[in-house]
Design a protein around this motif. Structure first.
Motif, short mmCIF file in Angstrom:
data_model
loop_
_atom_site.label_atom_id
_atom_site.label_comp_id
_atom_site.label_asym_id
_atom_site.label_seq_id
_atom_site.Cartn_x
_atom_site.Cartn_y
_atom_site.Cartn_z
N ILE A 65 0.83 -1.20 0.00
CA ILE A 65 0.00 0.00 0.00
C ILE A 65 0.86 1.25 0.00
CG2 ILE A 65 -2.19 -0.81 1.02
CD1 ILE A 65 -0.76 0.14 3.71
N HIS A 67 1.92 4.92 -0.25
CA HIS A 67 1.07 6.09 -0.07
C HIS A 67 1.89 7.34 0.14
CE1 HIS A 67 1.47 4.05 3.88
NE2 HIS A 67 1.68 5.27 4.31
N GLY A 68 1.27 8.45 -0.11
CA GLY A 68 1.99 9.71 0.06
C GLY A 68 1.02 10.84 0.33
N LYS A 69 1.56 11.82 1.07
CA LYS A 69 0.78 13.02 1.37
C LYS A 69 1.55 14.14 0.68
CE LYS A 69 -1.42 14.80 5.51
NZ LYS A 69 -1.46 14.71 6.98
N ILE A 103 -2.25 5.08 -2.38
CA ILE A 103 -3.12 6.04 -1.70
C ILE A 103 -2.52 7.44 -1.82
CG2 ILE A 103 -4.22 6.66 0.49
CD1 ILE A 103 -3.82 3.70 1.32
N VAL A 105 -2.98 11.40 -0.75
CA VAL A 105 -3.67 12.29 0.18
C VAL A 105 -3.11 13.70 0.04
CG1 VAL A 105 -4.14 12.75 2.63
CG2 VAL A 105 -4.02 10.40 1.82
N ASP A 111 -11.34 15.06 6.42
CA ASP A 111 -11.32 13.97 7.40
C ASP A 111 -12.08 12.74 6.92
OD1 ASP A 111 -9.65 14.78 9.30
OD2 ASP A 111 -11.13 14.98 10.90
N LEU A 114 -9.91 10.60 4.81
CA LEU A 114 -8.91 9.88 5.62
C LEU A 114 -9.57 8.72 6.35
CD1 LEU A 114 -6.96 12.95 6.98
CD2 LEU A 114 -6.21 11.35 5.23
N LYS A 115 -10.79 8.95 6.80
CA LYS A 115 -11.51 7.89 7.50
C LYS A 115 -11.76 6.73 6.57
CE LYS A 115 -13.63 9.30 11.60
NZ LYS A 115 -13.77 8.63 12.77
N SER A 118 -8.67 4.84 6.19
CA SER A 118 -8.36 4.04 7.38
C SER A 118 -9.26 2.81 7.44
CB SER A 118 -8.48 4.88 8.64
OG SER A 118 -9.82 5.13 8.96
N SER A 121 -7.87 0.34 4.99
CA SER A 121 -6.67 -0.30 5.54
C SER A 121 -7.05 -1.41 6.50
CB SER A 121 -5.82 0.73 6.28
OG SER A 121 -5.48 1.78 5.42
N ARG A 122 -8.04 -1.12 7.33
CA ARG A 122 -8.49 -2.12 8.30
C ARG A 122 -9.06 -3.34 7.57
NH1 ARG A 122 -9.37 -0.72 13.70
NH2 ARG A 122 -8.91 1.45 14.22
N ILE B 14 -1.57 7.23 7.65
CA ILE B 14 -2.60 6.98 6.64
C ILE B 14 -3.09 5.54 6.66
CG2 ILE B 14 -2.96 6.81 4.14
CD1 ILE B 14 -1.33 9.41 3.92
N TYR B 18 -3.85 1.97 11.02
CA TYR B 18 -5.16 1.31 11.06
C TYR B 18 -5.05 -0.18 10.80
CZ TYR B 18 -6.20 6.17 11.06
OH TYR B 18 -6.22 7.49 11.41
N MET B 19 -4.12 -0.54 9.92
CA MET B 19 -3.93 -1.96 9.66
C MET B 19 -3.43 -2.65 10.93
SD MET B 19 -2.48 -2.18 5.81
CE MET B 19 -1.03 -1.23 6.11
N GLU B 22 -6.28 -2.97 13.39
CA GLU B 22 -7.23 -4.01 13.00
C GLU B 22 -6.64 -5.39 13.26
OE1 GLU B 22 -10.12 -3.17 12.22
OE2 GLU B 22 -11.06 -5.00 11.47
N SER B 42 -3.79 10.01 10.88
CA SER B 42 -4.04 11.29 10.21
C SER B 42 -5.37 11.91 10.65
CB SER B 42 -4.06 11.07 8.72
OG SER B 42 -4.96 10.01 8.43
N VAL B 43 -6.28 11.07 11.11
CA VAL B 43 -7.58 11.60 11.51
C VAL B 43 -7.53 12.11 12.96
CG1 VAL B 43 -10.05 11.13 11.30
CG2 VAL B 43 -8.44 9.67 10.13
#
Lengths: 149, 454
Positions: A65, A67-69, A103, A105, A111, A114-115, A118, A121-122, B14, B18-19, B22, B42-43
Motif C-alpha cells: 500500500i 502512499h503519500g501526502k 493512496i 492524500v 477527514d 482519511l476515515k 483508514s 486499511s483495516r 494513513i 489502522y492496519m 485491526e 491522520s484523523v
C-alpha cells in the motif's frame, strides 16, 4: 461516504505491466493522474518514494500500500492494481506483492476521506477480503470486495 | 478474561496505523483476549484509551513508528514494537505482552522479599520468629505507654491513683509482663499449634518468675512445643475419650512437665546466665559497650532482615524485658542506616547508580526512617560486594556511637516515628547524631567502593 468516492473503476488496473517497485508505483500514479487527482506526477512520486524509504509499505500477504501526502494531490484518491506474477516490494514477509493500493492524500485533507482510507486499511487485514480481492477478475468485483456497509 | 490496551501510530498516519490496529483486534479475538486499540493517525486520536481502560489492562502494546507518550502507562508492562510488527504477527505480540511481568515498584519489591523470606523460614528459626512477631506489638504498646508515664516525671508513677501510675500499670505491669509469656507461647504455638499455647505461656510466666527472662522464655517455648508434639504422638486414647485430649490431657500434662522442668531444671541455670548477662550489660565499660554496639551494627546490616539481623534484633528486644534499653537503641539505629545511607548516596552521586536505583533511592528514605532494613536489599542484590560491606561499616559506626552515648530505646520498632514520643529514647540528640553519622558513613563507603555506572 462510499469506497467508490475515492476508488472508481477507472482507477483499477487488473493487469499491471511493471516488474519492479519503482515502475509499479509510477504505473499506479499515472492512473490517478489520468483521472485528474494528481497535479504533478513527479512531485507525488517523490513523496511516495520518501515514505517508502522509512520502511516498505509491502505489508506482506501479497499486499502493498504505497502512499503519500503531498500538495501535488488535488483530491484524496486510491488506485488499485493487480499483478499475477507478483512484484518484489521489499515486503515484510519477503514475498512478492500481488495486490497494490496506491493512496494519495493532499496536504489539507478532508477527514472523511482519511476515515475512508483508514477503514480500507483495516479491511485489508481480514482474510476474506484479501481472498475476494485475489479472486476478483472484474473492476466490479474489486469494488464489491471492498464495499463498506 | 485478560485485557490489553494498545496504541498504533505511523509516520503519515494513513494506512499502517489502522492496519496494525485491526490486526491486533483480529488476533486478540482469536486468542480470546480483550483489547482496546487507540489509533494515532491522520484523523487524529481515535478510540482513545481512558484512564479506566489503562487501569484494568494487564499489559500495553505500543506499535508505532513515531514517538508515543508512555507516561500514562506508568507501572504497566509495556511492549514497544515497530508498527509493522503488529501487521506482520499480531498474535505473538499479544502472547508476548501477556507474558510480560509488571515492572516491580521498588517498595513492592522490598515487600516481596520480606514475604519470601518469611515463607522460607523453617524449623527452629521459623518458630522463634513467630514468637518474636507476636511479642513485638506487646512491647511497642508497653514501651510507649511507659514512656508517656515517664513524661510526667521519672518517678511520677510511684504516686498511686495518678495517671502516670495507671500508664505504668498498663504498660509495665501488664503489656511488658506479657512479653515473655507471649514469646514463649507463640514459639510453642508455631511448633504444636493450639495445644502448644497453654504450656508455652505458662512456661513463659515461669521464666519471668524464676528470673530466667527472655532466654528462659525462648527455651520454655521450644520445650512446650516439642513436649506437646511428643505427647500428641505418644498418647493413644480410645475413640470415645479423644474429646478430652485437647481440653484435659494435653494441657495438664504439658503444663506439668514444662512447669516442673522450668522450676527444677532450667530456671536456675538460665537465671544465672541472665543475671550475668544483665550485670555485664549494665556494668559494662565504655569500651565493651562500643564493641557490643559495633557487633550488633554489623549483624543488623549483614543480611538486612535475615537470620543474623533477626538474632541481633531478638537479643535486643528480649533485653527490654530485663530493663536494658541500650542495645535496642543501637539495633534500631543500625537497622535504619543501610537504606538511609544508600538513599543519600543516590542523591549525591547520581552517576554511580542506574536511573531505577536513583528512583528507588527516594523510596529508600521512607523505608530507612521506618526502620525497614530490607530497603537496602535491591541495592545490595545489584552489587553485593560493594554495597554490603559499605552498609555494615555504616551500621557498625551507628551501633557503636549509640552505645557510646548510652542512648536508650524502650520501643522495639517504629523508626523515627518513636523519636518524638517523650522518654521513648534516652539521650535523643546524640541518638539522632549516631543515625546521621552512620548514614553519612554508609553513603561515603558506597561512593568510595562503587564505580560509575556505565
Amino acid at each position: 461516504m462510499k469506497i467508490s468516492d475515492i476508488l472508481s473503476k477507472d482507477r483499477i488496473n487488473l493487469n499491471l505491466k511493471s516488474s519492479d517497485k519503482e515502475s509499479v508505483i509510477k504505473e499506479l500514479i499515472s492512473l490517478l493522474a489520468k483521472t485528474g487527482s494528481i497535479a504533478d506526477k513527479e512531485e507525488f512520486f517523490e513523496a511516495v518514494w520518501e515514505r517508502e524509504k522509512t520502511y516498505s509499505t509491502g505489508i506482506g500477504m501479497g499486499i502493498a500500500i504505497p502512499h503519500g501526502k503531498s500538495k501535488a494531490v488535488k483530491d484524496a484518491a486510491i488506485a488499485f492494481g493487480k499483478s499475477e506474477r507478483g512484484i518484489d516490494f521489499d515486503s515484510l514477509d519477503g514475498k512478492p506483492a500481488h495486490l497494490f493500493f496506491l493512496i494519495a492524500v493532499p496536504e489539507e485533507s478532508h477527514d472523511l476521506h482519511l476515515k475512508l482510507i483508514s477503514t480500507l486499511s483495516r479491511k485489508l487485514m481480514h482474510e476474506e477480503v484479501r481472498k475476494a480481492l485475489y479472486e476478483a477478475d472484474t473492476e466490479e468485483k474489486v469494488l464489491e470486495a471492498l464495499s463498506f456497509d | 478474561m485478560k485485557k490489553l490496551v494498545a496504541v498504533t501510530a505511523c509516520p503519515t498516519g494513513i494506512a499502517h496505523t489502522y492496519m496494525a490496529a485491526e490486526n491486533l483486534s483480529i488476533a486478540a479475538k482469536e486468542l480470546g483476549v480483550e483489547i482496546k486499540v487507540e489509533t494515532q493517525g491522520s484523523v487524529g486520536i481515535e478510540n482513545e484509551l481512558s484512564e479506566e481502560d489503562i487501569k484494568s489492562a494487564d499489559a500495553v502494546i505500543i506499535a508505532a513508528a513515531t514517538k508515543v507518550d508512555k507516561s500514562r502507562f506508568h507501572g504497566k508492562p509495556i511492549l514497544e514494537v515497530p508498527v509493522e510488527q503488529a501487521i506482520k504477527d499480531a498474535k505473538s505480540l499479544i502472547e508476548k505482552a501477556l507474558k510480560m511481568e509488571k515492572p516491580a515498584d521498588y517498595v513492592e519489591r522490598v515487600e516481596e522479599i520480606h514475604k519470601k523470606r518469611s515463607a522460607a523460614r523453617t524449623g527452629a528459626y521459623k518458630h522463634l520468629m513467630t514468637g518474636v512477631s507476636y511479642m513485638i506489638p506487646f512491647v511497642v504498646a508497653g514501651g510507649i505507654l511507659i514512656a508517656i508515664s515517664f513524661a510526667f516525671g521519672i518517678n511520677a508513677f510511684k504516686n498511686e491513683g495518678t495517671l502516670p501510675a495507671a500508664l505504668m500499670q498498663i504498660g509495665g505491669g501488664s503489656a511488658f509482663a506479657l512479653m515473655v509469656p507471649v514469646l514463649s507461647g507463640f514459639i510453642a504455638y508455631s511448633i504444636a499449634d493450639r495445644p502448644g499455647l497453654v504450656p508455652g505461656m505458662v512456661g513463659g510466666m515461669l521464666a519471668v518468675s524464676t528470673g530466667a527472662g527472655f532466654l528462659g522464655g525462648i527455651i520454655s517455648g521450644f520445650l512446650a512445643g516439642y513436649t506437646v508434639d511428643f505427647l500428641k504422638r505418644s498418647i493413644k486414647l480410645p475413640k470415645t475419650l479423644e474429646g478430652i485430649m485437647p481440653v484435659l490431657v494435653l494441657p495438664v500434662l504439658s503444663c506439668l512437665i514444662v512447669g516442673l522442668l522450668m522450676i527444677y531444671v532450667i530456671g536456675t541455670p538460665i537465671k544465672s546466665i541472665m543475671t550475668a548477662l544483665t550485670n555485664w550489660l549494665t556494668g559494662m565499660s565504655k569500651a565493651n559497650a562500643v564493641l557490643l554496639g559495633l557487633i550488633l551494627g554489623l549483624m543488623m546490616a549483614f543480611d538486612m532482615g535475615g537470620p543474623v539481623n533477626k538474632a541481633a534484633y531478638t537479643f535486643a528486644t528480649g533485653l527490654l524485658a530485663s530493663g536494658i534499653y541500650t542495645p535496642m537503641a543501637a539495633v534500631m539505629a543500625a537497622g535504619m542506616t543501610p537504606p538511609l545511607g544508600l538513599a543519600l548516596a543516590t542523591l549525591i552521586a547520581k552517576d554511580r547508580f542506574t536511573d531505577d536505583e536513583i528512583e528507588a533511592g527516594k523510596a529508600a528514605w521512607v523505608l530507612g526512617i521506618s526502620f525497614i532494613t530490607e530497603g537496602a536489599i535491591p541495592f545490595a542484590a545489584a552489587d553485593p560486594l560493594k554495597v554490603i560491606p559499605s552498609i555494615m561499616v555504616g551500621s557498625a559506626v551507628t551501633g557503636a556511637l549509640s552505645m557510646l552515648f548510652g542512648a536508650t530505646l524502650r520501643v522495639p520498632h517504629g523508626g523515627i516515628f518513636v523519636l518524638p514520643i517523650p522518654n521513648a529514647v534516652g539521650n535523643l540528640p546524640m541518638y539522632v547524631i549516631s543515625i546521621i553519622a552512620g548514614t553519612v558513613v554508609t553513603a561515603f563507603m558506597v561512593l568510595l567502593l562503587k564505580k560509575k555506572a556505565s
